[in-house]
Design a protein around this motif. Structure first.
Motif, PDB file in Angstrom:
ATOM      1  N   ASP A   1      65.418  59.889  18.809  1.00  0.00           N
ATOM      2  CA  ASP A   1      65.923  58.816  18.673  1.00  0.00           C
ATOM      3  C   ASP A   1      67.048  58.146  18.641  1.00  0.00           C
ATOM      4  OD1 ASP A   1      66.341  56.176  18.427  1.00  0.00           O
ATOM      5  OD2 ASP A   1      65.313  55.292  16.473  1.00  0.00           O
TER       6      ASP A   1
ATOM      7  N   SER B   1      68.857  61.421   4.152  1.00  0.00           N
ATOM      8  CA  SER B   1      68.929  62.535   5.138  1.00  0.00           C
ATOM      9  C   SER B   1      70.707  63.043   5.072  1.00  0.00           C
ATOM     10  CB  SER B   1      68.668  62.639   6.283  1.00  0.00           C
ATOM     11  OG  SER B   1      68.208  61.662   6.183  1.00  0.00           O
TER      12      SER B   1
ATOM     13  N   THR C   1      59.892  65.115  10.644  1.00  0.00           N
ATOM     14  CA  THR C   1      59.403  65.506   8.989  1.00  0.00           C
ATOM     15  C   THR C   1      59.314  66.781   8.953  1.00  0.00           C
ATOM     16  OG1 THR C   1      57.610  65.736  10.763  1.00  0.00           O
ATOM     17  CG2 THR C   1      57.423  63.621   9.675  1.00  0.00           C
TER      18      THR C   1
ATOM     19  N   HIS D   1      71.430  65.197  19.914  1.00  0.00           N
ATOM     20  CA  HIS D   1      71.514  65.828  18.752  1.00  0.00           C
ATOM     21  C   HIS D   1      70.847  67.243  18.807  1.00  0.00           C
ATOM     22  CE1 HIS D   1      72.458  61.720  18.749  1.00  0.00           C
ATOM     23  NE2 HIS D   1      71.708  60.768  19.457  1.00  0.00           N
TER      24      HIS D   1
ATOM     25  N   LEU E   1      59.561  66.994  15.306  1.00  0.00           N
ATOM     26  CA  LEU E   1      61.023  65.927  15.309  1.00  0.00           C
ATOM     27  C   LEU E   1      60.747  64.979  16.327  1.00  0.00           C
ATOM     28  CD1 LEU E   1      62.588  67.554  17.723  1.00  0.00           C
ATOM     29  CD2 LEU E   1      61.802  68.980  16.837  1.00  0.00           C
TER      30      LEU E   1
ATOM     31  N   THR F   1      60.236  63.740   5.098  1.00  0.00           N
ATOM     32  CA  THR F   1      61.259  62.658   6.824  1.00  0.00           C
ATOM     33  C   THR F   1      62.400  62.559   6.287  1.00  0.00           C
ATOM     34  OG1 THR F   1      58.892  61.652   6.664  1.00  0.00           O
ATOM     35  CG2 THR F   1      60.727  60.391   8.071  1.00  0.00           C
ATOM     36  N   LEU F   2      62.990  62.782   7.710  1.00  0.00           N
ATOM     37  CA  LEU F   2      64.735  63.538   7.533  1.00  0.00           C
ATOM     38  C   LEU F   2      64.864  62.859   8.597  1.00  0.00           C
ATOM     39  CD1 LEU F   2      64.858  66.920   5.821  1.00  0.00           C
ATOM     40  CD2 LEU F   2      65.624  64.488   4.675  1.00  0.00           C
ATOM     41  N   GLN F   3      66.296  62.490   8.426  1.00  0.00           N
ATOM     42  CA  GLN F   3      66.740  61.705  10.211  1.00  0.00           C
ATOM     43  C   GLN F   3      68.501  61.807   9.872  1.00  0.00           C
ATOM     44  OE1 GLN F   3      66.109  57.772   9.569  1.00  0.00           O
ATOM     45  NE2 GLN F   3      64.241  57.263  10.344  1.00  0.00           N
TER      46      GLN F   3
ATOM     47  N   ARG G   1      70.133  59.768  15.896  1.00  0.00           N
ATOM     48  CA  ARG G   1      69.206  60.616  14.768  1.00  0.00           C
ATOM     49  C   ARG G   1      68.172  61.640  15.312  1.00  0.00           C
ATOM     50  NH1 ARG G   1      72.377  60.424  10.573  1.00  0.00           N
ATOM     51  NH2 ARG G   1      73.717  59.127  10.749  1.00  0.00           N
ATOM     52  N   VAL G   2      67.723  61.902  15.013  1.00  0.00           N
ATOM     53  CA  VAL G   2      66.834  63.208  14.776  1.00  0.00           C
ATOM     54  C   VAL G   2      65.826  62.429  13.651  1.00  0.00           C
ATOM     55  CG1 VAL G   2      65.485  65.125  15.506  1.00  0.00           C
ATOM     56  CG2 VAL G   2      67.920  64.808  15.662  1.00  0.00           C
ATOM     57  N   ALA G   3      64.258  61.469  14.388  1.00  0.00           N
ATOM     58  CA  ALA G   3      63.263  61.786  12.889  1.00  0.00           C
ATOM     59  C   ALA G   3      62.906  63.125  12.670  1.00  0.00           C
ATOM     60  CB  ALA G   3      62.123  60.980  13.534  1.00  0.00           C
TER      61      ALA G   3
ATOM     62  N   LEU H   1      60.232  58.878   2.668  1.00  0.00           N
ATOM     63  CA  LEU H   1      61.684  59.026   3.548  1.00  0.00           C
ATOM     64  C   LEU H   1      62.542  59.582   2.382  1.00  0.00           C
ATOM     65  CD1 LEU H   1      63.651  58.291   6.364  1.00  0.00           C
ATOM     66  CD2 LEU H   1      63.650  56.570   4.985  1.00  0.00           C
TER      67      LEU H   1
END
Length: 414
Positions: free
Chosen positions: A130, A5, A139, A273, A127, A145-147, A135-137, A2
């Motif tokens: 959430d 972000s 990879t 988002h 992607l 991993t960015l959010q 947020r957008v999870a 993680l």
């Protein structure tokens, strides 16, 4: 792993992605540390494109405070060809033809000079939105991993973001534009003008072959096919080779092809988002133009993002309408209608006659390409040209058919 972000991640560092990032920093006053631009490629990277910077593209660059710093050829004339017929029109402002590899790489350099982080060789792999967490999870292909709160799809025709959008099922059953291009030595006597050859309509093409001058006494050649009929890559190569032979050019091998989606004002290009810009949102159906579309849509996306981050309302419910009502959206909508008439009609010669015989129509479109006019706002002028064509259409069609099989006029430099 993680990673810390940013607030906004932009997938794609082409003109649309860079325009969105620069607009956030320069036009919306954002700290560039709030952004991250990702791209799977390493710049300069090969990019199949005609490379013409129209007046709208140059104006968009100026609005963003970006400069054209790479070599270019200013084409001051456009020429439309069908068989023995030629129609040349002078552009009020030249179209600067560039190599996309150089142009895109320099845009990335200018963005970095503003402090914008552009990560090459790393794209968005997966992607998931959430909505509860806002947020957008994400990879990435680099294992991060960015959010972010917002993910912008500037990732081209195969956009992962666009495919994720609900409602994109409307694309099923539709076919993309097909384009192919390559760069070759220019033959003796080829003028520094943008040539659009519609002669291959007789071979089943629903589009045109282009010949654009590029630096170093070379020519960018290519073909665009509207999906009114199904032509594969081999058929397009044969058509392109035959057409280029008429211009004194030998096609040495297959051109590099790619698909592209036409802009559709009804298509879903945003969701909570998420939003799309540039090729991911759709290009010009009539000409295949994508550079100006990306550069012009970037600031619209930036304004929507800035508003969303200020209000914490990330639904982007007005974004599609904002694109549609802007100059870029109005022009794309008009060209979509014209493309259906010219490329989709069974009796294509009736509409091709309008392009080749109506001087006013050519002048109107030249003003649009130059950036001195918004063609979508010239409803009265367009209506009058179509009414005049209704009266003269049969005569023009006969002249078009008569010129179809005649040899092309020999002097390209006239």
């Amino acid at each position: 792993m993680l990673s810390r972000s940013p607030e906004v991640v932009i997938a794609g560092a082409g003109p649309a992605g860079i325009a969105t990032a620069v607009a956030l920093v320069r036009l919306q006053g954002w700290d560039p540390r709030r952004l991250l631009v990702l791209d799977r490629a390493t710049f300069p990277r090969p990019k199949p494109c005609g490379g013409g910077l129209t007046g709208h593209a140059l104006s968009a660059l100026a609005t963003l405070g970006l400069e054209l710093r790479v070599p270019s050829v200013p084409a001051r004339q456009g020429e439309v060809i069908y068989g023995a017929l030629r129609r040349t029109v002078t552009l009020g402002r030249p179209v600067h033809v560039v190599r996309r590899d150089d142009f895109d790489a320099d845009l990335v350099a200018q963005a970095r000079a503003l402090g914008i982080s552009v990560q090459e060789g790393e794209g968005v792999s997966t992607l998931a939105v959430d909505a509860e967490a806002g947020r957008v999870a994400i990879t990435t292909t680099g294992g991060r991993t960015l959010q972010p709160a917002v993910l912008v799809g500037a990732d081209g025709v195969a956009s992962l973001v666009r495919r994720h959008l609900k409602g994109d099922e409307g694309r099923q059953g539709r076919q993309p534009l097909r384009l192919a291009r390559l760069e070759l030595p220019a033959p003796p006597g080829l003028p520094a003008r943008m040539i659009y050859d519609f002669t291959p309509f007789e071979d089943g093409l629903r589009g045109y072959v282009w010949l654009f001058p590029v630096p170093g006494n070379r020519v960018n050649v290519g073909i665009m096919h509207y999906p009114a009929s199904d032509l594969g890559g081999k058929a397009l190569d044969r058509i392109l080779a035959a057409c280029l032979a008429r211009h004194g050019i030998t096609l040495p091998g297959a051109a590099r092809g790619w698909p592209a989606w036409c802009y559709d004002g009804r298509a879903q290009i945003s969701a909570p988002h998420l939003l799309c810009v540039g090729d991911a949102a759709g290009i010009d159906a009539l000409t295949g133009e994508g550079i100006a579309v990306g550069l012009e849509s970037g600031p619209i996306a930036a304004a929507a993002i800035a508003k969303a981050c200020g209000t914490r309302d990330f639904r982007f419910s007005d974004y599609r309408r904002a694109i549609r009502r802007a100059v870029v959206g109005r022009e794309l909508t008009l060209d979509g209608r014209l493309a259906r008439l010219l490329y989709g009609a069974r009796d294509y010669q009736s509409y091709l006659g309008l392009v080749l015989f109506d001087r006013r129509m050519l002048e109107l479109y030249a003003a649009r390409v130059s950036g001195s006019d918004v063609l979508a706002d010239r409803k009265l002028a367009l209506t009058s040209t179509f009414l005049r064509h209704l009266v003269l259409g049969r005569r023009r069609k006969r002249a078009l058919i008569a010129a179809r099989d005649l040899p092309m006029a020999p002097s390209l430099a006239s």
